[in-house]
Design a protein around this motif. Structure first.
Motif, mmCIF file in Angstrom:
data_model
loop_
_atom_site.group_PDB
_atom_site.id
_atom_site.type_symbol
_atom_site.label_atom_id
_atom_site.label_comp_id
_atom_site.label_asym_id
_atom_site.label_seq_id
_atom_site.Cartn_x
_atom_site.Cartn_y
_atom_site.Cartn_z
ATOM 1 N N VAL A 94 -48.594 -17.220 37.095
ATOM 2 C CA VAL A 94 -50.093 -17.435 37.074
ATOM 3 C C VAL A 94 -50.734 -16.325 37.155
ATOM 4 C CG1 VAL A 94 -50.282 -19.804 38.480
ATOM 5 C CG2 VAL A 94 -50.302 -17.468 39.438
ATOM 6 N N ASN A 95 -51.952 -16.275 36.691
ATOM 7 C CA ASN A 95 -52.899 -15.088 36.879
ATOM 8 C C ASN A 95 -53.078 -14.748 38.260
ATOM 9 O OD1 ASN A 95 -56.203 -14.538 37.053
ATOM 10 N ND2 ASN A 95 -55.378 -13.284 35.464
ATOM 11 N N ASP A 96 -53.354 -13.319 38.535
ATOM 12 C CA ASP A 96 -53.568 -13.040 40.028
ATOM 13 C C ASP A 96 -54.851 -13.778 40.508
ATOM 14 O OD1 ASP A 96 -55.497 -11.440 38.307
ATOM 15 O OD2 ASP A 96 -55.506 -9.810 40.002
ATOM 16 N N PHE A 97 -56.083 -14.042 39.707
ATOM 17 C CA PHE A 97 -57.147 -14.396 40.558
ATOM 18 C C PHE A 97 -57.075 -16.052 40.460
ATOM 19 C CE2 PHE A 97 -60.925 -13.060 42.503
ATOM 20 C CZ PHE A 97 -60.285 -11.879 42.839
ATOM 21 N N GLU A 98 -56.264 -16.553 39.390
ATOM 22 C CA GLU A 98 -56.022 -17.920 39.412
ATOM 23 C C GLU A 98 -55.212 -18.151 40.850
ATOM 24 O OE1 GLU A 98 -53.503 -21.308 36.878
ATOM 25 O OE2 GLU A 98 -53.484 -19.113 36.304
ATOM 26 N N ALA A 99 -54.273 -17.467 41.167
ATOM 27 C CA ALA A 99 -53.472 -17.662 42.429
ATOM 28 C C ALA A 99 -54.494 -17.307 43.543
ATOM 29 C CB ALA A 99 -52.699 -16.400 42.782
ATOM 30 N N VAL A 100 -55.539 -16.654 43.653
ATOM 31 C CA VAL A 100 -56.451 -16.558 44.748
ATOM 32 C C VAL A 100 -57.317 -17.944 44.547
ATOM 33 C CG1 VAL A 100 -58.475 -15.386 45.311
ATOM 34 C CG2 VAL A 100 -56.573 -14.063 44.593
ATOM 35 N N GLY A 101 -57.710 -18.463 43.539
ATOM 36 C CA GLY A 101 -58.325 -19.680 43.385
ATOM 37 C C GLY A 101 -57.755 -20.717 44.108
ATOM 38 N N HIS A 102 -56.107 -20.839 43.975
ATOM 39 C CA HIS A 102 -55.251 -21.563 44.323
ATOM 40 C C HIS A 102 -55.417 -21.621 46.134
ATOM 41 C CE1 HIS A 102 -53.428 -24.093 41.360
ATOM 42 N NE2 HIS A 102 -53.489 -22.937 40.678
ATOM 43 N N ALA A 103 -55.306 -20.372 46.578
ATOM 44 C CA ALA A 103 -55.394 -19.936 47.965
ATOM 45 C C ALA A 103 -56.826 -20.529 48.591
ATOM 46 C CB ALA A 103 -55.316 -18.377 48.089
ATOM 47 N N VAL A 104 -57.791 -20.333 47.922
ATOM 48 C CA VAL A 104 -59.074 -20.609 48.404
ATOM 49 C C VAL A 104 -59.185 -22.355 48.693
ATOM 50 C CG1 VAL A 104 -61.519 -20.920 47.938
ATOM 51 C CG2 VAL A 104 -60.493 -18.721 47.778
ATOM 52 N N SER A 105 -58.463 -22.917 47.719
ATOM 53 C CA SER A 105 -58.581 -24.534 47.558
ATOM 54 C C SER A 105 -57.830 -25.066 48.768
ATOM 55 C CB SER A 105 -57.891 -25.061 46.415
ATOM 56 O OG SER A 105 -56.464 -24.924 46.470
ATOM 57 N N ARG A 106 -56.884 -24.043 49.491
ATOM 58 C CA ARG A 106 -56.047 -24.730 50.768
ATOM 59 C C ARG A 106 -56.440 -23.892 51.852
ATOM 60 N NH1 ARG A 106 -53.840 -29.540 50.021
ATOM 61 N NH2 ARG A 106 -52.869 -29.692 47.856
ATOM 62 N N LEU A 107 -57.384 -23.072 51.969
ATOM 63 C CA LEU A 107 -57.549 -22.395 53.326
ATOM 64 C C LEU A 107 -58.394 -23.249 54.032
ATOM 65 C CD1 LEU A 107 -58.298 -18.732 52.115
ATOM 66 C CD2 LEU A 107 -56.303 -19.602 53.771
ATOM 67 N N PRO A 108 -58.340 -23.290 55.438
ATOM 68 C CA PRO A 108 -59.117 -24.189 56.197
ATOM 69 C C PRO A 108 -60.649 -23.492 56.223
ATOM 70 C CG PRO A 108 -57.723 -22.925 57.456
ATOM 71 C CD PRO A 108 -57.203 -22.952 56.054
ATOM 72 N N LEU A 109 -61.730 -24.256 56.584
ATOM 73 C CA LEU A 109 -62.980 -23.532 56.447
ATOM 74 C C LEU A 109 -63.137 -22.716 57.598
ATOM 75 C CD1 LEU A 109 -65.501 -26.324 55.751
ATOM 76 C CD2 LEU A 109 -64.720 -24.546 54.310
ATOM 77 N N ASP A 110 -62.275 -22.652 58.623
ATOM 78 C CA ASP A 110 -62.484 -21.585 59.650
ATOM 79 C C ASP A 110 -61.934 -20.224 59.247
ATOM 80 O OD1 ASP A 110 -59.618 -22.059 59.865
ATOM 81 O OD2 ASP A 110 -60.068 -22.779 61.842
ATOM 82 N N GLN A 111 -61.319 -20.167 57.908
ATOM 83 C CA GLN A 111 -60.798 -18.690 57.400
ATOM 84 C C GLN A 111 -61.774 -18.512 56.319
ATOM 85 O OE1 GLN A 111 -56.225 -19.682 57.581
ATOM 86 N NE2 GLN A 111 -56.628 -17.627 56.781
ATOM 87 N N MET A 112 -62.997 -19.171 56.274
ATOM 88 C CA MET A 112 -63.772 -18.567 54.992
ATOM 89 C C MET A 112 -65.278 -18.656 56.003
ATOM 90 S SD MET A 112 -62.749 -20.606 51.698
ATOM 91 C CE MET A 112 -62.245 -22.261 52.266
#
Length: 311
Positions: A94-112
């Motif tokens: 995957v592209n590096d920011f595609e990976a970051v997008g995947h990460a954001v999709s699974r992070l809980p809101l309390d980490q955002m």
């Protein structure tokens, strides 16, 4: 998670919910190894024993064609041969920011953390723009449909920079002499701080990015701090433009440099620039802007991307 300067490795276990648990992280300097395979073997030696036969790798480059070339590195990656070179049965790239997008999709809101706008969840149906400054400006897009995320890599950091004041007009004119075309990441990025600094002064000495960032953040150089203030303004402008282009669902900022300037953003004019979109200003004020905090978001996202393909 392979960039032009460092490569980071770890083992991961992916739960049935698609959320990975990362093991010990190993960080290697890309320049110290002749190839990814050599660096991979060093990681294997550090871990001891056999590595899992499956892997997910995020590269700081477009994932297309027969070859992947990294910025600031001589490594040449041939996807068709990579699984065999690394002794893998299963490989996801995957592209590096595609990976970051995947990460954001699974992070809980309390980490955002909410930086601006309403404290609203990510959309059930809609688009999230993910961006962050580093060596360049990384951009990804998450399209949610019925709560399910679909992540797309983009090269949104490479569209033309649009100047909005006299300082930016002078800056663009100077950068055109150097680069010809001035993309967004020539200004909104780690090295962009140096470009802005040179645009504010007649000083032509070489800029050392790390020293300049330290001087700006510590406030010991007023001109460096002024350059950083303007980078924050431009960051807000570009984030707003991307939110309009992708769709006004939510914006998530990421990355170590964003973490370092996060405390400056509220007073910097970032949000004023983000919302200053003419007839669309009222709508821009309704868009939540969050910061995703995870120490190894690229590795986490690479693991999520693997799970998204297999679960």
């Amino acid at each position: 998670d392979v960039g032009g300067t460092h490569a980071r490795f770890c083992r991961a276990e992916i739960g049935a919910d698609g959320v990975p648990r990362l093991g010990a992280v190993h960080k290697k300097r890309v320049a110290d190894f002749a190839s990814l395979a050599e660096c991979w073997q060093c990681f294997a030696d550090d871990e001891g024993g056999d590595l899992p036969p499956a892997a997910s790798i995020a590269f700081a480059a477009p994932i297309r064609g027969d070859e992947i070339r990294l910025t600031n590195s001589d490594w040449l990656i041939r996807p068709a041969d990579l699984a065999q070179e690394l002794s893998l049965d299963d490989l996801v790239l995957v592209n590096d920011f595609e990976a970051v997008g995947h990460a954001v999709s699974r992070l809980p809101l309390d980490q955002m953390e909410v930086l601006f706008g309403p404290d609203a969840p990510l959309p059930y149906n809609g688009v999230v723009t993910v961006l962050g400054i580093g060596t360049g400006l990384g951009v990804a897009m998450i399209a949610y449909r019925n709560g399910q995320p679909h992540v797309f890599a983009t090269e949104g950091g490479h569209f033309d920079f649009a100047q909005l004041d006299e300082t930016e007009t002078r800056l663009i004119e100077a950068l055109r002499l150097r680069y010809g075309r001035v993309s967004v990441e020539r200004i909104v990025s780690g090295p962009g701080l140096g470009n802005i600094y040179l645009g504010l002064t007649a000083d032509t000495r070489p800029i050392h990015d790390a020293e300049l960032w330290a001087a700006a953040l510590e406030g010991v150089d007023p001109l460096a701090r002024q350059a950083l203030d303007h980078l924050c303004l431009s960051y807000g402008s570009v984030a707003g433009d991307l939110a309009l282009a992708h769709g006004p669902g939510a914006v998530v900022l990421v990355g170590g440099l964003t973490q370092r300037i996060k405390h400056l953003l509220p007073a910097s004019g970032f949000h004023a620039r983000f919302t200053a979109k003419g007839r669309y200003a009222p709508m821009m004020n309704t868009i939540p802007i969050r910061f995703a905090s995870h120490d190894d978001i690229g590795l986490f996202g690479a693991a999520v991307a693997f799970g998204a393909k297999h679960l």
